[in-house]
Design an enzyme around this catalytic site. Structure first.
Site, PDB file in Angstrom:
ATOM      1  N   LYS A 173       0.838  -1.206   0.000  1.00 59.44           N
ATOM      2  CA  LYS A 173       0.000   0.000   0.000  1.00 59.44           C
ATOM      3  C   LYS A 173       0.875   1.259   0.000  1.00 59.44           C
ATOM      4  O   LYS A 173       0.632   2.209  -0.750  1.00 59.44           O
ATOM      5  CB  LYS A 173      -0.940  -0.013   1.223  1.00 59.44           C
ATOM      6  CG  LYS A 173      -2.050  -1.052   1.100  1.00 59.44           C
ATOM      7  CD  LYS A 173      -2.784  -1.307   2.416  1.00 59.44           C
ATOM      8  CE  LYS A 173      -3.729  -2.505   2.257  1.00 59.44           C
ATOM      9  NZ  LYS A 173      -4.361  -2.909   3.532  1.00 59.44           N
ATOM     10  N   GLN A 182      -4.125  -1.666   9.928  1.00 59.75           N
ATOM     11  CA  GLN A 182      -4.029  -2.988   9.306  1.00 59.75           C
ATOM     12  C   GLN A 182      -4.550  -4.059  10.277  1.00 59.75           C
ATOM     13  O   GLN A 182      -4.113  -4.137  11.426  1.00 59.75           O
ATOM     14  CB  GLN A 182      -2.565  -3.270   8.912  1.00 59.75           C
ATOM     15  CG  GLN A 182      -2.374  -4.554   8.139  1.00 59.75           C
ATOM     16  CD  GLN A 182      -3.061  -4.554   6.762  1.00 59.75           C
ATOM     17  OE1 GLN A 182      -3.044  -3.556   6.049  1.00 59.75           O
ATOM     18  NE2 GLN A 182      -3.682  -5.669   6.409  1.00 59.75           N
ATOM     19  N   ASP A 231     -10.874   2.773   4.722  1.00 60.98           N
ATOM     20  CA  ASP A 231     -11.135   1.327   4.645  1.00 60.98           C
ATOM     21  C   ASP A 231     -12.645   1.045   4.637  1.00 60.98           C
ATOM     22  O   ASP A 231     -13.061  -0.065   4.316  1.00 60.98           O
ATOM     23  CB  ASP A 231     -10.512   0.604   5.850  1.00 60.98           C
ATOM     24  CG  ASP A 231      -9.279  -0.199   5.463  1.00 60.98           C
ATOM     25  OD1 ASP A 231      -9.080  -0.448   4.256  1.00 60.98           O
ATOM     26  OD2 ASP A 231      -8.512  -0.577   6.374  1.00 60.98           O
TER      27      ASP A 231
END
Ligand code: NAP
Length: 294
Positions: A53, A97, A120
């Site tokens: 990412k 994460q 997200d």
């Protein structure tokens, strides 16, 4: 024979489009989009995902910040870092994460993220806005699937879509998105899970099957009708004698035999997987341009 949906290519195209847009923004004196990522501990897979990412951000001209925290970080400490990111005006969006170490309550963390920076799309507010078809950040993997359906001009209106798997990150949002009055969307959706009786009865009637259960080669040719569209989200690493590394990645679909009956199919790897990063970047640009929350 099926048209193979090339997620790697579409992901590259999207990233090139984003790079061009960022260049124009910068030329016009605008703000450089800035994505931050929090990584707690040193889980190998999470390191790889976060690394990819950050690298993608650099490639297209975004700013990125990686916040690395040790495995023994407490929930309070993590909440404090999140408070800082929420308040940092230069950071447009950020991700935490997952999975987090067991001693940290993931839901507390997800709910601490400012929905305005929730690229997200996991915050309950984002999920609710998605269900209500209000502007929001769509979760990356389902959003990536929508973009594949759109760019391959796959007709979804009035189709019967079967989603297998009801996780919060893939199956559940996917079922909501395919049923919404949008394009892609407007499907009649059947959501299946481990308690579904006679799953094959549903899959045999499906025009579109989205498989996200994490069981390698679960969907077989006898479970699908001719002309079906198959989207395989599953990624499982299995040992293999035929590769140098000693392992290979398998999807949830028995690819060769199902492809022979499909009109469109995503491969693993190279199908849905590469789209997740592209979607996260699209969400970050939206955050930077204040497209979702004015
Ligand atoms: P998950 O949280 O483990 O959820 C799996 C779902 O499958 C559950 O809802 C479960 O039902 C259902 N299920 C399990 N066995 C079943 C069966 N025999 N029949 C019908 N349904 C069954 O998984 P996930 O996070 O959604 O991930 C699914 C797969 O996608 C994994 O391989 C993962 O690695 C992959 N993935 C890929 C990407 C990407 O490409 N970027 C992103 C995310 C995930 P219950 O709810 O009843 O337990």
């Amino acid at each position: 024979m099926a048209i193979v949906i090339d997620g790697k290519l579409i992901s590259q195209q999207i990233q090139e489009e984003l790079a061009l847009e960022v260049k124009t923004i910068k030329t016009n004196g605008g703000k450089t989009p800035h994505l931050a990522a929090i990584l707690v501990g040193n889980d190998g897979a999470s390191e790889t995902y976060v690394g990819a990412k950050v690298k993608a951000c650099e490639k297209i001209g975004f700013k990125s910040t990686l916040v690395r925290l040790s495995q023994d970080t407490t929930e309070q400490e993590l909440l404090y870092i999140i408070k800082g990111l929420n308040a940092d005006a230069d950071i447009d969006g950020y991700i935490v994460q997952l999975p987090l170490p067991k001693h940290i309550n993931e839901q507390h963390i997800i709910e601490a993220v400012d929905p305005k920076k929730d690229v997200d799309g996991f915050h309950p507010q984002s999920v609710g806005r998605m269900a209500l078809n209000l502007p929001t950040y769509l979760p990356a993997t389902p959003y990536g699937i929508l973009q594949l359906l759109e760019r391959y001009k796959i007709e979804t209106v009035g189709k019967h879509c079967v989603v297998i798997g009801r996780s919060h990150i893939v199956g559940s949002p996917m079922s909501i998105l395919m049923a919404r009055n949008t394009n892609p969307g407007n499907c009649t959706v059947t959501m299946c899970h481990s308690r579904t009786a006679n799953l094959k009865e549903f899959t045999l009637k499906a025009d579109i099957i989205i498989v996200a259960l994490g069981k390698p080669e679960f969907l077989t040719a006898d479970m699908v009708k001719d002309g079906v569209v198959v989207i395989d989200v599953g990624i499982t690493r299995v040992t293999s004698d035929s590769t140098k590394s000693g392992f290979k990645l398998l999807g949830d679909v028995k690819y060769d035999e199902v492809a022979a009956k499909s009109s469109f199919i995503t491969p693993v790897p190279g199908g849905v997987g590469p789209m997740t990063i592209a979607s996260l970047l699209v969400n970050t640009l939206k955050a930077s341009k204040k497209e979702v929350y004015k």
